[in-house]
Scaffold this active site. Structure first.
Site, short mmCIF file in Angstrom:
data_model
loop_
_atom_site.label_atom_id
_atom_site.label_comp_id
_atom_site.label_asym_id
_atom_site.label_seq_id
_atom_site.Cartn_x
_atom_site.Cartn_y
_atom_site.Cartn_z
N ASP A 105 0.73 -1.46 0.00
CA ASP A 105 -0.16 -0.11 -0.03
C ASP A 105 0.98 1.23 0.00
OD1 ASP A 105 -2.26 1.59 0.24
OD2 ASP A 105 -2.89 0.63 1.79
N ASP A 157 -10.90 2.16 -2.98
CA ASP A 157 -11.43 2.12 -1.70
C ASP A 157 -13.04 2.10 -1.72
OD1 ASP A 157 -9.04 1.52 -0.37
OD2 ASP A 157 -8.79 3.50 0.39
C1 DGJ Z 1 -5.97 1.72 1.85
C2 DGJ Z 1 -6.29 0.65 1.25
O1 DGJ Z 1 -6.87 0.88 -0.19
C3 DGJ Z 1 -7.29 -0.19 2.22
O2 DGJ Z 1 -7.68 -1.20 1.31
C4 DGJ Z 1 -6.53 -0.56 3.52
O3 DGJ Z 1 -5.47 -1.54 3.24
C5 DGJ Z 1 -5.82 0.58 4.24
N1 DGJ Z 1 -5.14 1.43 3.34
C6 DGJ Z 1 -5.39 0.17 5.19
O4 DGJ Z 1 -4.65 1.17 5.98
#
Ligand code: DGJ
Length: 696
Positions: free
Chosen positions: A452, A521
């Site tokens: 991430d 997200d």
């Molecule tokens: C952003 C990601 O897009 C989410 O799926 C998740 O992993 C969060 N970060 C975790 O902090």
């Protein structure tokens, strides 16, 4: 032979297209043709040189140069801008030699005065009608150069036409919106200045004619391409005063510099492009095929149905809670259990812990092994979330190395999501991450990593750097590729997912490392339909991880939420401990259905049947490459026309002469009939359907 060398220059031929360029009478390397393949090599136009000698309109600035360096009487967007320490700030390139090796062509150009060598590389992918281009610049002189811009390619469109640029825009939770702009005189720029690819734009383009001659989903001329780069990038779509349209693509020159000492070279990322007469759909399928067959690390990977803990438990992960989730997940048929954020040292919320990549002793007193063993004993693989490029000020790593983040001396360090960005240009930072993550992967049976990146840059400074700190935009990405690439080499079986707060870093550069991407997200299924459609313009469904979650559950049935996610690599992200037993049973049924059709979704050709951004009725179809079978997904969000109950779906991509059955409809018909006449599908509000199509 895909590369032809003729007296007029070079012709790159693919299955359906040709791309020609050559040296004109003034010695400049100029573009000649890009479009449908012509019958004879002599058919392509000769390299053009204008004979205009009017004071404000001179031959060089009317030329369509393959790779235009700033210099002489040239005023349009250059591909190259260099300053020599001798004081010379322009570049005059002369052709030196060319070399062909199978599908690869290299051309050497040079500026003798300043000692600059430029090598243009072309790789032809005949099957997919695609051409890769990249550039190496070498300092063969005695002065130092400062590279100020070095694009990977300049693509020219047929002249005297007006074009429309299709591109992908967005923001966090709303990525990959399809946008179309008619180009007019001047330059339309799309770019990232964020250090990463960004949610705002994606390094991808499609061009078709504006107005008469425009392309559609299934037919019409489309020129398209992308850049394989995961940092700051730029696209300049320019129409000159002479009605010449060209598109430059490459590293962003904004705040960029690269110092080339004598003897040193610099290589750009790869730009990929193609032309098709088969409309936007044809362009997408060519990119999909290329990324699947040539780019992603595991070419024949069976993407596993995964569970991800994020939306269920956020940071509140521990052995007991995750084990309970894993038990339910396994019963539903999930194959890969991924523990998201929250598992590492000091991570209670997003205010602490990033940088300290070892298990939190309170949450996992005996480390991760008991959970990994539990997951494995349930018959699933284990995956883990990391965010290696980041650090929370409240972490052991930052306390030990505050100098490791981007910063300017004396300036406040802006945090975003309570975190700062590690300077991956530094080798010591790269080595630290390689060691720590290698240890994590060596000590545990981890088969999937979600990587991430949750903020954009600020204070892009590197006070300790002896050179020009403006290099960090590129050095960060090179460092990232080195860390990730080294880990991949050491742990080749691990599958990686690229994520940046959703779809902030989904690009063809990443797909050299990651087999799949988290593209947003936002898991609301109706918003997701549009996000997925935009993503599908450039990237294949086999890379598109999509979860059925609790988001939108008041409006959308579990089935609808699953069907949307089944259009990519299916994941489940809801709080399955809270799901009633009948939902879990239904989920198990849908997962079983998905396993039955996923080879079509992952390996088949994608056809967009009806667009969710145009209508509340939408559909996609995936057809096996041998046209033996297909699967159709149809969705209805809401609809104001209550009198209308059925909608017609016309299939695509079938063999017109073969006979097929479509699930739910009586009798077999020819592929032609299903494509021309189609079938009426009854869809209630918020209803979706999955139909199998089988050749008999
Ligand atoms: C952003 C990601 O897009 C989410 O799926 C998740 O992993 C969060 N970060 C975790 O902090």
């Amino acid at each position: 032979m895909p590369v032809h060398t003729t007296p007029q220059g070079w012709i790159l031929e693919t299955a359906h297209t040709a791309y020609a360029f050559g040296i004109n009478a003034a010695g400049h390397l100029v573009h000649r043709y890009w479009g449908l393949k012509l019958p004879d090599l002599q058919d392509y136009p000769a390299p053009f040189l204008s004979d205009s000698e009017i004071s404000f309109i001179n031959p060089p600035h009317l030329s369509r140069e393959e790779f235009q360096a700033y210099g002489g009487l040239r005023y349009s967007e250059p591909s190259l801008k260099v300053t020599s320490s001798s004081g010379v700030r322009d570049t005059v390139l002369q052709f030196v030699r060319s070399e062909v090796a199978e599908n690869l062509l290299t051309l050497d150009l040079q500026d003798e005065l300043i000692g600059l060598q430029v090598r243009l590389h072309y790789r032809v992918h005949a099957d997919t009608d695609l051409i890769e281009r990249w550039v190496t610049v070498k300092n063969a002189g005695s002065h130092t150069f400062e590279l100020e811009r070095v694009f990977s390619a300049l693509w020219h469109l047929p002249e005297e036409q007006t074009y429309r640029l299709t591109h992908l825009t967005g923001q966090w939770l709303d990525e990959f919106r399809i946008h179309k702009d008619v180009l007019s005189e001047g330059t339309k720029t799309i770019e990232s200045r964020t250090l990463t690819t960004s949610h705002h734009h994606n390094p991808f383009f499609m061009l078709d004619r504006a107005g008469e001659g425009q392309a559609f989903e299934d037919h019409g001329d489309v020129w398209f391409g992308l850049l394989a780069w995961s940092g700051n990038w730029k696209i300049t779509a320019e129409v000159t005063h002479a009605q010449s349209t060209r598109l430059g693509i490459g590293l962003n020159d904004w705040d960029f510099a690269w110092t080339l000492e004598p003897g040193a070279s610099f290589e750009t990322p790869v730009a990929l492009a193609g032309y098709t007469r088969e409309g936007f759909g044809g362009a997408s399928r060519r990119l999909h095929q290329h990324i699947r067959a040539e780019v992603v690390p595991h070419k024949n990977l069976k993407r596993r149905v995964l569970y991800n803990s994020w939306e269920a438990t956020l940071f509140d992960v521990n052995l007991e809670g995750q084990s309970q989730l894993a038990e339910v997940a396994a019963r539903m048929g999930i194959e890969l259990f991924v523990m998201d954020d929250g598992w590492f040292h000091g991570r209670k919320w997003d205010t602490a812990g990033l940088g300290d990549w070892w298990p939190d002793a309170e949450k996992f007193p005996d480390g991760l092994t008991p959970l990994v063993n539990k997951v494995k004993s349930l018959g699933m693989d284990f995956g883990l979330w990391v965010e290696p490029e980041m650090v929370n000020p409240d972490s052991d790593l930052y306390r030990a190395h505050p100098e490791w983040v981007y910063h300017f001396e004396g300036r406040h360090r802006n945090e975003a999501r309570n975190q700062l960005i590690l300077n991956l240009g530094r080798e010591d930072v790269q080595d630290y991450l390689i060691d720590l993550l290698d240890q994590l992967l060596s000590e545990h049976d981890i088969s999937f990593i979600k990587w991430d990146f949750n903020r954009y840059v600020s204070e892009p400074g590197w006070p300790a750097f002896a050179g020009n700190a403006k290099e960090l935009w590129v050095r960060h990405v090179q460092g990232l590729y080195r860390v990730w690439g080294t880990l991949r080499e050491r742990h080749p079986a691990v599958v990686w997912q690229t994520c940046s707060g959703g779809g902030g870093r989904a690009d063809a550069g990443m797909f050299h490392l990651a087999d799949q991407a988290w593209i947003s997200d936002c898991t609301d299924p109706s918003a997701r339909l549009q996000i997925q459609e935009g993503y599908s313009l450039a990237y294949p469904a086999s890379t598109m991880e999509a979860w059925a979650t609790d988001w939108g559950k008041d409006r959308f049935s579990l089935e609808f939420r699953f069907h949307v996610a089944m259009c990519g690599v299916l994941g489940i992200g809801g709080h399955i401990l809270h799901w009633p037993e009948e939902d879990r049973e239904e989920a198990a049924r849908l997962i079983a259905l998905y396993k039955d059709i996923r080879h079509l979704v992952h390996e088949g050709d994608l056809f967009r049947l009806r667009s969710p951004s145009q209508d509340v009725i939408s559909g996609v179809q995936y057809v096996s490459r041998d046209q033996q079978e297909a699967v159709v997904f149809a969705f209805r969000t809401h609809h104001p026309r209550y009198s209308q109950k059925t909608w017609r779906f016309r299939l695509k991509g079938l063999n017109p002469n073969a006979r097929y059955t479509v699930e739910g409809f009586e009798g077999a018909r020819s592929g032609q009939a299903w494509m021309e006449d189609g079938f009426p599908l009854e869809l209630a509000e918020f209803q979706s359907k999955v139909l199998k199509v089988t050749q008999i």
